[in-house]
Design a protein around this motif. Structure first.
Motif, PDB file in Angstrom:
ATOM      1  N   TYR A   1     -22.014  -4.281  -2.693  1.00  0.00           N
ATOM      2  CA  TYR A   1     -22.456  -3.850  -4.013  1.00  0.00           C
ATOM      3  C   TYR A   1     -21.730  -2.582  -4.465  1.00  0.00           C
TER       4      TYR A   1
ATOM      5  N   SER B   1     -32.751  -5.832  -9.530  1.00  0.00           N
ATOM      6  CA  SER B   1     -32.696  -7.113  -8.814  1.00  0.00           C
ATOM      7  C   SER B   1     -33.652  -8.108  -9.453  1.00  0.00           C
TER       8      SER B   1
ATOM      9  N   TYR C   1     -22.544  -7.634 -12.048  1.00  0.00           N
ATOM     10  CA  TYR C   1     -23.654  -8.301 -11.363  1.00  0.00           C
ATOM     11  C   TYR C   1     -23.148  -9.093 -10.166  1.00  0.00           C
ATOM     12  N   ALA C   2     -24.091  -9.438  -9.276  1.00  0.00           N
ATOM     13  CA  ALA C   2     -23.828 -10.253  -8.092  1.00  0.00           C
ATOM     14  C   ALA C   2     -24.911 -11.311  -7.993  1.00  0.00           C
TER      15      ALA C   2
ATOM     16  N   ASP D   1     -28.471  -7.786  -9.818  1.00  0.00           N
ATOM     17  CA  ASP D   1     -28.215  -8.910  -8.917  1.00  0.00           C
ATOM     18  C   ASP D   1     -29.278  -9.979  -9.080  1.00  0.00           C
TER      19      ASP D   1
END
Length: 397
Positions: free
Chosen positions: A390, A5, A137-138, A115
């Protein structure tokens, strides 16, 4: 599954309140048995030696390169920042500083996805890092990243490119999701992901006992109506409007407690003196997390006349303590004020704010009824939904 992250907004040992809500989200996800979380928190510093570093940045020099927060490893690499000048370059500067670390961590124990916890500059940077690692990815949007950076052409270009390749986009409210779509970000990829809440910390408490604590520690009157206003002392939060509301008819005897620090403090103090309400305006400074519920529970209402928000965590925290809100019609306000007990939407002008506060003070709802308006928010629900979204990103590759 393992998540890397990226978040420029995250607490550190010398700034524990900076992005606390991001940390709570990641800690809640990491507490689940199905996810392992590593955070990279890039810290921007001007390219100057310590002796010449502007005072505002000097404390950041003391933040360690890596620390653990509630069991989550948090890395703090530095990247070069040119204040006021490098905005369009910050994603590239972050990638340059972070990618070697990300490669090393991925080689030691591979990640399943990346992310970003803020859409800009984090989102474009995370997209490039994920591409380099060959991972999906987000990106999550929180408010000012869309409302400010989304209206700067070079930033929007980078945001749009990153959004097109993302396995998921998240938004803290439906209103913010609509704003994202209006900017041309792919609506089909957006999931509304509401904030969480620690119900063990934020819940109704006896108001008289809370006022007694506030009187002893902060010299706030132990009786009479009290309105809380929590946020950084900066213009977009609208504390000046709250102070002006105290001078409106019907607000005599109402006190205002401002929790937060920022560059506008001197101007706000001067405004309170000019309006002859300084004796009713209490500057509490940076309020420790343990005292935030005490302030909320001791207040008759909470006002935050912000210019913009996505969905402010402090809205939910106040409700959970049994304290109704007076907020403008911005961001997710209508998604939070869904019952009369939750409070009032008021225009960003002193008379309207004063009328809404006076109504809540004269006809108070039971704290338990107000707290029920926040029952659906929890970090467990937040983490469960994030894990589901996710999981689909990882499965989709």
């Amino acid at each position: 599954m393992r998540l890397l992250s990226l978040s420029t907004l995250y607490p550190a040992s010398l700034r524990p309140g900076f992005g606390r809500f991001v940390a709570r989200q990641m800690e809640a996800l990491a507490a689940r048995p199905d996810w392992d979380v590593t955070v990279i928190n890039p810290i921007g510093l001007p390219p100057l030696p310590g002796a010449l570093m502007p005072r505002i940045y000097r404390p950041l020099l003391e933040i360690p390169p890596m620390e653990r927060r509630s069991g989550v490893p948090v890395h703090h690499p530095r990247f070069r920042l040119l204040p006021g000048l490098s905005g369009r370059l910050n994603p590239a500067l972050i990638v340059r500083a972070v990618l070697p670390l990300a490669r090393r961590l991925h080689a030691e124990q591979p990640f399943d996805m990346v992310d970003a916890q803020f859409f800009y500059p984090d989102g474009p940077a995370a997209a490039r890092i994920a591409d380099a690692l060959g991972l999906p990815y987000a990106i999550k949007a929180r408010g000012s990243d869309i409302h400010v950076w989304g209206h700067r052409p070079e930033a929007l270009r980078q945001m749009t490119a990153a959004a097109q390749g993302a396995g998921a986009l998240l938004s803290v409210s439906q209103a913010l999701a609509d704003d994202m779509a209006d900017l041309g970000l792919p609506e089909r990829a957006i999931t509304v992901h509401y904030t969480g809440l620690d119900h063990g910390r934020f819940h109704p408490r006896p108001r008289a006992a809370s006022r007694a604590i506030l009187a002893e520690r902060f010299h706030i009157p132990a009786d009479g109506p009290l309105v809380a206003c929590v946020g950084a002392l900066i213009a977009i939060k609208g504390q000046a409007l709250a102070i002006k509301a105290l001078a409106e008819p019907g607000m005599e005897g109402v006190s205002l407690a401002l929790a937060g620090t920022g560059p506008d403090e001197a101007a706000l103090r001067a405004l309170a003196r000019q309006l002859d309400v300084a004796h009713r305006v209490h500057f509490m400074g940076a309020l420790g997390h343990d005292f935030m519920p005490v302030l909320m529970a001791g207040a008759s209402a909470m006002v935050l006349p912000s210019e913009r928000e996505g969905l402010a965590n402090v809205w939910i925290e106040a409700l959970a303590c049994g304290t109704p809100l007076v907020i403008p019609d911005i961001g997710g306000a209508r998604e939070v004020l869904m019952a009369p007990a939750a409070g009032r939407i008021a225009a960003r002008e002193p008379a309207a704010i004063a009328r809404a506060l006076a109504a809540l003070i004269s006809q108070p709802s039971a704290p338990e009824a107000v707290a029920a308006c926040a029952a659906r928010f929890s970090w467990e629900n937040n983490a469960a939904m994030l894990a589901d979204v996710y999981g689909k990103v990882v499965a989709g590759g």
